[in-house]
Design a protein around this motif. Structure first.
Motif, PDB file in Angstrom:
ATOM      1  N   ALA A 183       0.820  -1.110   0.000  1.00  0.00           N
ATOM      2  CA  ALA A 183       0.039   0.068  -0.050  1.00  0.00           C
ATOM      3  C   ALA A 183       0.790   1.187  -0.074  1.00  0.00           C
ATOM      4  O   ALA A 183       0.775   2.300  -0.855  1.00  0.00           O
ATOM      5  N   LYS A 187       1.072   5.107  -2.615  1.00  0.00           N
ATOM      6  CA  LYS A 187       0.927   6.357  -2.212  1.00  0.00           C
ATOM      7  C   LYS A 187       1.340   7.399  -3.160  1.00  0.00           C
ATOM      8  O   LYS A 187       2.188   7.160  -3.813  1.00  0.00           O
TER       9      LYS A 187
ATOM     10  N   VAL B 119      -8.603   6.876  -3.525  1.00  0.00           N
ATOM     11  CA  VAL B 119      -7.849   6.176  -4.435  1.00  0.00           C
ATOM     12  C   VAL B 119      -8.242   6.859  -5.824  1.00  0.00           C
ATOM     13  O   VAL B 119      -9.333   6.587  -6.096  1.00  0.00           O
ATOM     14  N   ASP B 162      -5.038  10.034  -2.177  1.00  0.00           N
ATOM     15  CA  ASP B 162      -4.078   9.361  -1.147  1.00  0.00           C
ATOM     16  C   ASP B 162      -3.138   8.241  -2.182  1.00  0.00           C
ATOM     17  O   ASP B 162      -2.080   8.286  -2.046  1.00  0.00           O
ATOM     18  N   TYR B 163      -3.980   7.593  -2.716  1.00  0.00           N
ATOM     19  CA  TYR B 163      -3.397   6.308  -3.612  1.00  0.00           C
ATOM     20  C   TYR B 163      -3.605   6.382  -5.020  1.00  0.00           C
ATOM     21  O   TYR B 163      -4.730   6.722  -5.260  1.00  0.00           O
ATOM     22  N   ILE B 180      -4.628  -1.895   0.082  1.00  0.00           N
ATOM     23  CA  ILE B 180      -4.818  -0.672   0.772  1.00  0.00           C
ATOM     24  C   ILE B 180      -5.879  -0.723   1.784  1.00  0.00           C
ATOM     25  O   ILE B 180      -5.418   0.036   2.899  1.00  0.00           O
TER      26      ILE B 180
END
Lengths: 202, 202
Positions: A183, A187, B119, B162-163, B180
């Motif tokens: 994960a 990022k 995401v 964030d991702y 995640i």
């Protein structure tokens, strides 16, 4: 190539960190274990660069003064610390580097390297921790009690870490660590060139 | 019981978000999909609470004014938005709730709910995205070009998430999302009672 992660791992006394890391390293060829530097004398069988980098007091002080130590501590008159250079060299080559440090070191490293990923490994309960220490059968009663007391003081340090992994079943703990690493690599903050890359490949 | 996660997922036009989410939901029984509210009229076959909550302009404005909308937008004279109440109800029950929102909504939600996990799903490259749009065979040339142009404008919004998950192979993208979610649940900030729990169970 993206930079590798700097992974800080701590666990209270008797937390079983060693077993988890051994299994994690066995499964992940991209990991490197950071080697600490120390001013203490090598013991028989210890090799420079393997268990420790054995350096002089002067060299150690020089690394501190020039900002080349990630963290350090003094213990029984000797210094122990993590030199920056090998860690940076490995992460720049794309390896993920694990630092095994004392439970009070997490906050120190996080301040210096905010990008690091810090993980605190916890026993599921004090009851389980006690059972494990007793089942080993290698320590006498006063030692077991002292270790439990130390763990009790160390556990609250978890608050300075990014992630908590429970050391319940070994394979679950290893899978948890792997999910964290996976994960973290996704990022956006570690992949700021990503939109440019996608857009330019038209 | 820990609260469930609020997961915000966006993807540029043609990003294949629908297929990924379908597979993710098939594998994870703890997920719930947030249903948006809209002021537009239901189309034949649409049910209240399924595709949308169909509400009046007055009700919608009231939800905004009383801070009960997580995000909203106006499109062709109608309002679309995410009511807070069902999301909070589900997360409090421990379910993880997915919000599928437009690519420019990520920053808006993050500001209101800093704890959310956002995401952005990216195609591996514009070349691949173009190929996929063409292979579908359902759209004419001007539509394909317009979708590519839209994606090109939307992709830079990834910076507010964030991702990043790449939609390369479906099973990899789903595994990425699962990693995640798993990692996020291990964050200390989501488990601040953890040390107390461990210490009290002696």
């Amino acid at each position: 190539m993206p930079e590798g992660l700097l992974i800080v791992i701590s666990a209270p006394s008797g937390g079983g960190k060693g077993t988890i890391l051994k299994e994690l390293f066995a499964q992940d060829a991209n990991l490197r274990l950071s080697v600490s530097a120390t001013t203490r004398q090598p013991r028989p069988g210890e090799e420079n660069g393997k268990q420790y980098y054995f350096i002089s007091h002067e060299e150690f002080q020089d690394l501190i003064k020039t900002g080349k130590m990630l963290e350090y501590t003094e213990y029984c008159g000797n210094f122990y610390g993590t030199p920056k250079a090998p860690v940076e060299e490995w992460t720049q080559k794309g390896f993920d580097v694990v630092l095994e440090i004392e439970v009070d070191g997490g906050a120190q490293i996080k301040k210096l390297m905010p990008d690091c990923v810090s993980v605190f490994i916890l026993p599921p309960s004090m009851k389980v921790l006690e059972k494990r220490l007793r089942n080993r059968g290698t320590e006498d009663e006063p030692t077991i009690l002292r270790r439990l007391e130390t763990a009790r003081m160390e556990i609250p340090c978890a608050k300075d870490y990014d992630y908590i992994v429970f050391n319940d079943k070994l394979e679950d703990a290893v899978a948890d660590l792997q999910a964290i690493l996976k994960a973290e690599k996704m990022k956006y903050s570690r992949n700021t060139d990503v939109t440019e890359r996608v857009l330019s490949d038209a």
